[in-house]
Write a protein that holds these residues in place. Sequence first.
Motif, PDB file in Angstrom:
ATOM      1  N   GLU A  98     -24.699   9.969  -2.334  1.00  0.00           N
ATOM      2  CA  GLU A  98     -25.451   9.656  -1.122  1.00  0.00           C
ATOM      3  C   GLU A  98     -24.737  10.231   0.096  1.00  0.00           C
ATOM      4  O   GLU A  98     -23.503  10.152   0.212  1.00  0.00           O
ATOM      5  CB  GLU A  98     -25.597   8.144  -0.977  1.00  0.00           C
ATOM      6  N   VAL A  99     -25.504  10.794   1.025  1.00  0.00           N
ATOM      7  CA  VAL A  99     -24.951  11.339   2.257  1.00  0.00           C
ATOM      8  C   VAL A  99     -24.762  10.204   3.266  1.00  0.00           C
ATOM      9  O   VAL A  99     -25.677   9.423   3.515  1.00  0.00           O
ATOM     10  CB  VAL A  99     -25.872  12.427   2.839  1.00  0.00           C
ATOM     11  N   THR A 100     -23.567  10.144   3.850  1.00  0.00           N
ATOM     12  CA  THR A 100     -23.237   9.051   4.775  1.00  0.00           C
ATOM     13  C   THR A 100     -22.892   9.531   6.180  1.00  0.00           C
ATOM     14  O   THR A 100     -22.873   8.735   7.123  1.00  0.00           O
ATOM     15  CB  THR A 100     -22.044   8.248   4.231  1.00  0.00           C
ATOM     16  N   ALA A 101     -22.602  10.809   6.343  1.00  0.00           N
ATOM     17  CA  ALA A 101     -22.234  11.337   7.658  1.00  0.00           C
ATOM     18  C   ALA A 101     -22.413  12.846   7.649  1.00  0.00           C
ATOM     19  O   ALA A 101     -22.408  13.484   6.587  1.00  0.00           O
ATOM     20  CB  ALA A 101     -20.783  10.984   8.000  1.00  0.00           C
ATOM     21  N   LEU A 102     -22.587  13.430   8.846  1.00  0.00           N
ATOM     22  CA  LEU A 102     -22.622  14.880   8.950  1.00  0.00           C
ATOM     23  C   LEU A 102     -22.187  15.295  10.345  1.00  0.00           C
ATOM     24  O   LEU A 102     -22.352  14.567  11.320  1.00  0.00           O
ATOM     25  CB  LEU A 102     -24.011  15.446   8.615  1.00  0.00           C
TER      26      LEU A 102
END
Length: 502
Positions: free
Chosen positions: A152-156
């Motif tokens: 899962e993507v949590t930050a960018l």
Amino acid sequence: MFVNRDLDVEVTVVGAGPVGLVLAAELALAGVSVQVLERRDAPDPAMRAQSVNVPTAEALDRRGLLPAAEAIQRETLRRVGPFGGPSPDGVLRFTGHFAGLPLDPGLVDWSDPDLAAHTAVEGARMVPQPRLEALLAEHAVRLGATVRRGVEVTALEDTGDGVLVGTTAGPLRTGRLVGCDGGHSAVRRLAGIAFPGTAPEITGYQAVVDVADPENLADGWSWSPRGAYRYGPQPGRVATVEFDGGPADRTAPVTLDDVQASLRRVSGTDVTLTALRATPTRWTDNTRQAAAYRAGRVFLAGDAAHVHPPFGGQGLNLGVGDAMNLGWKLAAVVRGRAREDLLDTYDAERRPVGAWVLDWTRAQTGLLRGDPKSAALREVVTGLLGTRDGTTYAVKAVSGVTQRVDLPGDHPLTGRYVPDLRLSDGSRLADHAHDGGFLLLDRTPEGAFAAPAAGRVRVVRDDGTGVMGLLVRPDGVVAWASDTTDPAGLEASLDRWAGEGR
């Protein structure tokens, strides 16, 4: 300092649904290193779209996937029976519905030029979404894409020369990031892209069930003051629509009791359901479009860029169109074959199509209401759809054959999806598109169009009749066309779109 040589991968796609998988496959086909991150541990088995439109089926055709799609359709029809009905020529065709009003294939003018030009995919339209996802996943991996599930993507952070991405599996560095992660897109939220639109009025359910007393339900669509429901056409398939302001928690698991209670309310009967035969879904008419499809090195496609009710399966097809449009452009820029400003055409070309689909589905919400005014309007629309012209118009719109990109040029094919052209050697133009590049069809006696295209795009020579020349982009859109031997405009179109070629 973050520099390109430190990239883990050139492009990261978030979301392993059909949109993300098509995009990953297009990038891998063009030689781009690409990975797909999917937060689910396994493919979603829930009931969703049951068919694809013409541009999606033709995209499968151009990549050599048409035989597999045809096999899925044959299996689907054997298992659940026909979805559509015969047209006057005896061919079984799926035409769908508009707000529950069936589009009779027997009323359609199948000789209409827009429909007659796109006939090669009739045997590959009934492809349920779970089967399509499996087909596309195999295709993408075979081409070299990596699919990582349970991540899962949590930050960018867009650093200007790449994107730093925080995930539950640790940080990564990618050249570009594309959110294909659905209506609740983490990528869209983390990129700070607004999502304006209209709030939901509806709670809808879709399921395949065992019914203890099917005599309580009418076949097809039925309306009541509480909403509407559909029973069939496949055995046990039910759908309900209630105008209750939308569910409190759309993500909560759907139970048999949920579906039964909704069906009882809208049907006004005490119908009893005894079992679920497929993973049911809950949906709404929440209708929104992202304020931008691109923010620097971050892009959105599919439901991450636009959401709407699932009438006619438009969402899957709209998203696949996004992926096909973005894929070749992103690959051309990443591989250094095109300037960065090519990526600006993605939003410019796909936003109008998305806006049209949103309004097409909003109109159906209005017709589905159970109030007297909507009932009166439904009678008017029923009358229009009972005519040859009315049904033909609706089928053309739903099928996607009238979609057009605003491109320079006066030829009627410019900006349209390329028709299914059969060549004098027995092949079809789509058979020459499996490598994902540009195609130039040259039917001039002396090869007048081949010279400016030499070394830049694949040239297909043919001595057939009809249109003399076509420049077809990798997404199937005609960028240039001519009915004469005059190459005027071809060089400019090649410069604009093909760059240095492949």
